[in-house]
Structure formats: structure tokens, C-alpha cells
Motif scaffolding. Structure first.
Motif, short mmCIF file in Angstrom:
data_model
loop_
_atom_site.label_atom_id
_atom_site.label_comp_id
_atom_site.label_asym_id
_atom_site.label_seq_id
_atom_site.Cartn_x
_atom_site.Cartn_y
_atom_site.Cartn_z
N ASN A 132 0.84 -1.20 0.00
CA ASN A 132 0.00 0.00 0.00
C ASN A 132 0.87 1.24 0.00
O ASN A 132 1.89 1.30 0.69
CB ASN A 132 -0.93 0.01 1.22
CG ASN A 132 -2.10 -0.92 1.04
OD1 ASN A 132 -2.67 -1.00 -0.04
ND2 ASN A 132 -2.46 -1.63 2.09
N ASP A 176 -2.74 -1.95 7.36
CA ASP A 176 -2.12 -3.11 6.73
C ASP A 176 -1.29 -2.60 5.55
O ASP A 176 -1.80 -1.89 4.68
CB ASP A 176 -3.21 -4.06 6.25
CG ASP A 176 -2.67 -5.42 5.81
OD1 ASP A 176 -1.45 -5.55 5.59
OD2 ASP A 176 -3.48 -6.35 5.69
N VAL A 187 0.12 -4.49 3.23
CA VAL A 187 0.00 -5.38 2.07
C VAL A 187 -1.29 -5.07 1.31
O VAL A 187 -2.37 -5.06 1.90
CB VAL A 187 0.03 -6.86 2.50
CG1 VAL A 187 -0.14 -7.78 1.29
CG2 VAL A 187 1.33 -7.18 3.22
N LYS A 188 -1.17 -4.82 0.02
CA LYS A 188 -2.35 -4.56 -0.83
C LYS A 188 -3.18 -5.83 -0.96
O LYS A 188 -2.63 -6.93 -1.09
CB LYS A 188 -1.91 -4.14 -2.24
CG LYS A 188 -1.71 -2.69 -2.42
CD LYS A 188 -1.46 -2.39 -3.89
CE LYS A 188 -0.99 -0.98 -4.06
NZ LYS A 188 -0.58 -0.69 -5.43
N ASP A 189 -4.48 -5.65 -0.96
CA ASP A 189 -5.41 -6.76 -1.19
C ASP A 189 -5.10 -7.98 -0.32
O ASP A 189 -5.11 -9.12 -0.80
CB ASP A 189 -5.41 -7.17 -2.67
CG ASP A 189 -5.72 -5.99 -3.58
OD1 ASP A 189 -6.59 -5.17 -3.21
OD2 ASP A 189 -5.09 -5.87 -4.64
N ASN A 190 -4.84 -7.75 0.95
CA ASN A 190 -4.54 -8.83 1.90
C ASN A 190 -5.86 -9.43 2.38
O ASN A 190 -6.40 -9.01 3.38
CB ASN A 190 -3.72 -8.28 3.07
CG ASN A 190 -3.19 -9.38 3.97
OD1 ASN A 190 -3.37 -10.55 3.70
ND2 ASN A 190 -2.54 -8.97 5.04
N GLU A 191 -6.34 -10.41 1.64
CA GLU A 191 -7.64 -11.01 1.95
C GLU A 191 -7.44 -12.26 2.79
O GLU A 191 -6.76 -13.19 2.39
CB GLU A 191 -8.38 -11.35 0.67
CG GLU A 191 -8.70 -10.12 -0.15
CD GLU A 191 -9.32 -10.47 -1.50
OE1 GLU A 191 -9.73 -11.63 -1.68
OE2 GLU A 191 -9.38 -9.57 -2.33
N GLY A 218 -5.70 -12.87 5.32
CA GLY A 218 -4.46 -12.98 6.07
C GLY A 218 -4.43 -12.02 7.24
O GLY A 218 -5.23 -11.08 7.33
N ASP A 219 -3.52 -12.27 8.18
CA ASP A 219 -3.34 -11.33 9.28
C ASP A 219 -2.73 -10.05 8.74
O ASP A 219 -1.91 -10.08 7.82
CB ASP A 219 -2.42 -11.93 10.36
CG ASP A 219 -3.08 -13.10 11.09
OD1 ASP A 219 -4.32 -13.10 11.21
OD2 ASP A 219 -2.35 -14.00 11.53
N SER A 220 -3.10 -8.94 9.32
CA SER A 220 -2.57 -7.64 8.89
C SER A 220 -1.07 -7.57 9.12
O SER A 220 -0.57 -7.97 10.16
CB SER A 220 -3.25 -6.51 9.66
OG SER A 220 -4.59 -6.41 9.31
N ALA A 221 -0.36 -7.06 8.13
CA ALA A 221 1.07 -6.81 8.25
C ALA A 221 1.23 -5.31 8.52
O ALA A 221 0.85 -4.48 7.70
CB ALA A 221 1.79 -7.20 6.97
#
Length: 187
Positions: free
Chosen positions: A131, A161, A163-167, A169-172
Motif C-alpha cells: 500500500n 495493513d 499489504v495490498k489486497d490482503n484477503e 491474512g493477518d494484517s502486516a
């Protein structure tokens, strides 16, 4: 009535502007990203400029513009690092507990300028997967040794988060400890 308000606003701005101090800061980052398997903290640096604007007695606002190198390293074979470079804009509220010591807290708005993975001398760009905006909340403290030189310690915890489009998954999220020095111009 409009003239009185205008004159008052100009006088207030002039007073604030006369008390505003500008400076430079630089130091080291110890950064991490949450929820990434086998990752470890990575050292980086930050550098930039600030303005310290008194608002009342022992309180001030300090907006900053910083380059900030964040990311992580990875355990395992080879030397693998994820480097995330940001232009960060913290806006911290400071409380002077003593004439030299202050506490600070506030938001940090960061804009991604580069994202690369480096492994054993090779480098790959992966900015399309990160992101472009990151929001963090920071807490810190500082000590001014003289009217010009000081040091500060700060921790900024990421809220968004990265990471783009993190579906699913745990938030990074970014997390970074900063230790650095400041130089303030003038007296």
C-alpha cells in the motif's frame, strides 16, 4: 468586526511565527513488520526537518518531514531483506515536563517511495504489492542538552495493513523504534 478578527488573527499568527523554531533531525531505525513468518528486525535510518510551534505554556506541536527506511530481514539461508522507503509526516504533540525533557505523542502519515526485496546481492521491486499509504501512532521522549542540540527516542506502531489486497491474512503492520539527534536553529 471583520477587521478586528483579521487584525487579531494576524497578530496571533505573528506571535506564533516568532516563537516557532526550526531544526533538523537524524538517527537510526530498528523496524519490523508484524505477522511475517521468519522475519527479524532490520536496521535503517531516518533524516529530515521539523518545526516546533508553541501553543500554550508547556505544550507545542511539532510537524516533521522525514525520509524513513523501514522493513525487515529474514532468518534462513542467505542475506534476505525487505526494504521499505517512506516519506513520513509525523505531527506530534509535545509536553515539556522540564525545560529540557519532553514527552510526545501523535499520528505519523507515511507515503511509500520504494519497496524492494534484496537477496544475496540481487534486488527485485515489489512496490505494486505494498500500500502506498501507511498510518502510525507514535509515542516518544526527548532531552535537549542545549538550546540547539538534543536527542530523542520514539516508537511508531503501524495502524494500517501495508499489504495490498490482503484477503483473509493477518494484517502486516510496520513498527519502528527510532533513536536520534536533533539540531534546532536559533536560540
Amino acid at each position: 468586526m471583520k477587521k478586528i478578527i483579521l487584525i487579531g488573527a494576524v497578530a496571533l499568527f505573528g506571535t506564533m511565527n516568532a516563537q516557532t523554531r526550526f531544526g533538523l533531525k537524524a538517527g537510526g531505525n530498528l523496524s519490523s513488520v508484524s505477522n511475517l513468518d521468519d522475519s527479524k528486525a532490520k536496521f535503517g535510518f531516518y533524516a529530515g526537518a521539523f518545526a516546533n510551534i508553541p501553543i500554550a505554556g508547556t505544550f507545542s506541536i511539532q510537524p516533521e518531514v522525514l525520509y524513513s527506511g523501514k522493513g525487515v530481514g529474514y532468518d534462513g539461508a542467505g542475506d534476505v531483506k525487505m526494504n521499505l522507503d517512506y516519506i513520513s509526516v509525523p505531527v506530534f504533540f509535545q509536553y515539556k515536563a522540564t525545560p529540557q525533557f519532553y514527552l510526545e505523542a501523535g499520528p505519523e502519515f507515511s507515503f511509500l517511495i520504494s519497496a524492494k526485496v534484496k537477496a544475496d546481492g540481487d534486488s527485485a521491486d515489489f512496490k505494486d504489492f505494498i500500500n502506498g499509504f501507511d498510518l502510525g501512532i507514535g509515542l516518544g521522549a526527548g532531552y535537549n542538552f542545549t538550546s540547539n542540540f538534543g536527542a530523542n527516542l520514539r516508537y511508531v506502531a503501524g495502524v494500517t495493513d501495508i499489504v495490498k489486497d490482503n484477503e483473509g491474512g493477518d494484517s502486516a503492520r510496520n513498527g519502528v523504534f527510532q533513536l536520534g539527534v536533533t539540531y534546532t536553529f536559533g536560540k
